[in-house]
Write a protein that holds these residues in place. Structure first.
Motif, PDB file in Angstrom:
ATOM      1  N   LEU A 103       0.834  -1.202   0.000  1.00  0.00           N
ATOM      2  CA  LEU A 103       0.000   0.000   0.000  1.00  0.00           C
ATOM      3  C   LEU A 103       0.865   1.248   0.000  1.00  0.00           C
ATOM      4  CD1 LEU A 103      -2.676   1.526   0.257  1.00  0.00           C
ATOM      5  CD2 LEU A 103      -2.502   1.199   2.735  1.00  0.00           C
ATOM      6  N   ARG A 104       1.925   1.221   0.819  1.00  0.00           N
ATOM      7  CA  ARG A 104       2.821   2.378   0.883  1.00  0.00           C
ATOM      8  C   ARG A 104       3.451   2.649  -0.480  1.00  0.00           C
ATOM      9  NH1 ARG A 104       6.354   4.966   4.924  1.00  0.00           N
ATOM     10  NH2 ARG A 104       8.185   5.682   3.822  1.00  0.00           N
ATOM     11  N   ASP A 106       2.342   1.676  -3.435  1.00  0.00           N
ATOM     12  CA  ASP A 106       1.302   2.103  -4.369  1.00  0.00           C
ATOM     13  C   ASP A 106       0.962   3.570  -4.161  1.00  0.00           C
ATOM     14  OD1 ASP A 106       1.154  -0.423  -5.443  1.00  0.00           O
ATOM     15  OD2 ASP A 106      -0.683  -0.991  -4.387  1.00  0.00           O
ATOM     16  N   LEU A 107       0.850   3.968  -2.896  1.00  0.00           N
ATOM     17  CA  LEU A 107       0.504   5.353  -2.590  1.00  0.00           C
ATOM     18  C   LEU A 107       1.633   6.290  -3.006  1.00  0.00           C
ATOM     19  CD1 LEU A 107      -1.470   7.383  -1.451  1.00  0.00           C
ATOM     20  CD2 LEU A 107      -0.503   6.946   0.801  1.00  0.00           C
ATOM     21  N   LEU A 111       1.307   9.256  -5.599  1.00  0.00           N
ATOM     22  CA  LEU A 111       1.655  10.636  -5.252  1.00  0.00           C
ATOM     23  C   LEU A 111       2.682  11.209  -6.217  1.00  0.00           C
ATOM     24  CD1 LEU A 111       1.808  10.443  -1.364  1.00  0.00           C
ATOM     25  CD2 LEU A 111       0.189  11.781  -2.719  1.00  0.00           C
ATOM     26  N   ARG A 154      -7.187  14.333  -5.024  1.00  0.00           N
ATOM     27  CA  ARG A 154      -7.888  13.155  -4.494  1.00  0.00           C
ATOM     28  C   ARG A 154      -8.535  12.352  -5.613  1.00  0.00           C
ATOM     29  NH1 ARG A 154     -10.373  15.895   0.975  1.00  0.00           N
ATOM     30  NH2 ARG A 154      -8.594  15.362   2.298  1.00  0.00           N
ATOM     31  N   LEU A 157      -5.786  10.405  -7.292  1.00  0.00           N
ATOM     32  CA  LEU A 157      -5.340   9.300  -6.435  1.00  0.00           C
ATOM     33  C   LEU A 157      -6.353   8.164  -6.438  1.00  0.00           C
ATOM     34  CD1 LEU A 157      -3.814  11.078  -3.297  1.00  0.00           C
ATOM     35  CD2 LEU A 157      -2.606   9.847  -5.102  1.00  0.00           C
ATOM     36  N   LEU A 161      -5.388   4.529  -7.708  1.00  0.00           N
ATOM     37  CA  LEU A 161      -5.397   3.448  -6.734  1.00  0.00           C
ATOM     38  C   LEU A 161      -6.603   2.520  -6.900  1.00  0.00           C
ATOM     39  CD1 LEU A 161      -4.215   5.450  -3.605  1.00  0.00           C
ATOM     40  CD2 LEU A 161      -2.875   3.839  -4.978  1.00  0.00           C
ATOM     41  N   PRO A 167      -8.522   9.287   0.392  1.00  0.00           N
ATOM     42  CA  PRO A 167      -7.614   8.836   1.445  1.00  0.00           C
ATOM     43  C   PRO A 167      -7.914   9.546   2.754  1.00  0.00           C
ATOM     44  CG  PRO A 167      -6.455  10.192  -0.160  1.00  0.00           C
ATOM     45  CD  PRO A 167      -7.842   9.998  -0.664  1.00  0.00           C
ATOM     46  N   LEU A 172      -3.381   8.169   5.597  1.00  0.00           N
ATOM     47  CA  LEU A 172      -2.354   8.704   4.687  1.00  0.00           C
ATOM     48  C   LEU A 172      -1.130   9.123   5.484  1.00  0.00           C
ATOM     49  CD1 LEU A 172      -1.607   9.444   1.810  1.00  0.00           C
ATOM     50  CD2 LEU A 172      -2.712  11.637   2.141  1.00  0.00           C
TER      51      LEU A 172
END
Length: 176
Positions: A103-104, A106-107, A111, A154, A157, A161, A167, A172
């Motif tokens: 997840l980290r 991917d985020l 970003l 957002r 994102l 995602l 998020p 986040l």
């Protein structure tokens, strides 16, 4: 004339939040440390310009934001490419026992796709928990522009995602 001790103490107290913001801007610990150092140097050399009626953290975040954009402009003149950046991140964290590593990553990848104009206000509001008015003050733009940019960030994102929900602030902040 050197900055007074109380000003220096306030700077020291602000370093953790300043560093967190810098890391979320540049996605690299060493570059974030360089940005924090540059910000602190600028603050110390210009301490007399600090308005005592203003929040020191907002002033420092403004300096960091401007220093980051100065660096981006310098880098834009160079032809620096970062091939295999995501693979390097995966390799670097391969042995780590982070529960949300996927997840980290991917985020962070999502970003990175945002332009700095969209990423900065989102990070200031979501990660640093500044108000829209404070974010507008840091970035030097109207509050309505802050709201618009956060909304667009957002949406992008969510699209990247593949999730229909925005998020959450606390989630986040934990992931970044």
């Amino acid at each position: 004339m050197d900055a007074p001790d109380n000003f220096r103490q306030l700077l020291l107290a602000a370093i953790p939040r300043l560093r967190r913001y810098a890391r979320s801007l540049v996605f690299d610990g060493e570059r974030a440390d360089d940005l924090v150092q540059s910000t602190l140097e600028r603050a110390l050399t210009r301490w007399q310009q600090f308005d005592q009626g203003r929040d020191l953290l907002l002033w420092l975040l403004s300096i960091a934001h401007n220093a980051h954009h100065d660096q981006l402009r310098r880098e834009a003149r160079l032809s620096v490419l970062e091939p295999q950046r995501l693979e390097q991140e995966l390799d670097r964290h391969a042995g780590a026992a982070e529960p949300d590593l996927g997840l980290r990553l991917d985020l962070l990848a999502a970003l990175r796709l945002l332009t700095p104009e969209l990423r900065s206000p989102l990070l200031l509001v979501v990660v640093e928990q500044l108000s829209y008015a404070e974010t507008a003050q840091v970035l030097g733009i109207p509050p309505g522009t802050v709201m618009s940019r956060i909304s667009r960030a957002r949406q992008l994102l969510r699209r990247h995602l593949g999730d229909g929900t925005p998020p959450a602030r606390s989630h986040l902040r934990r992931v970044i």
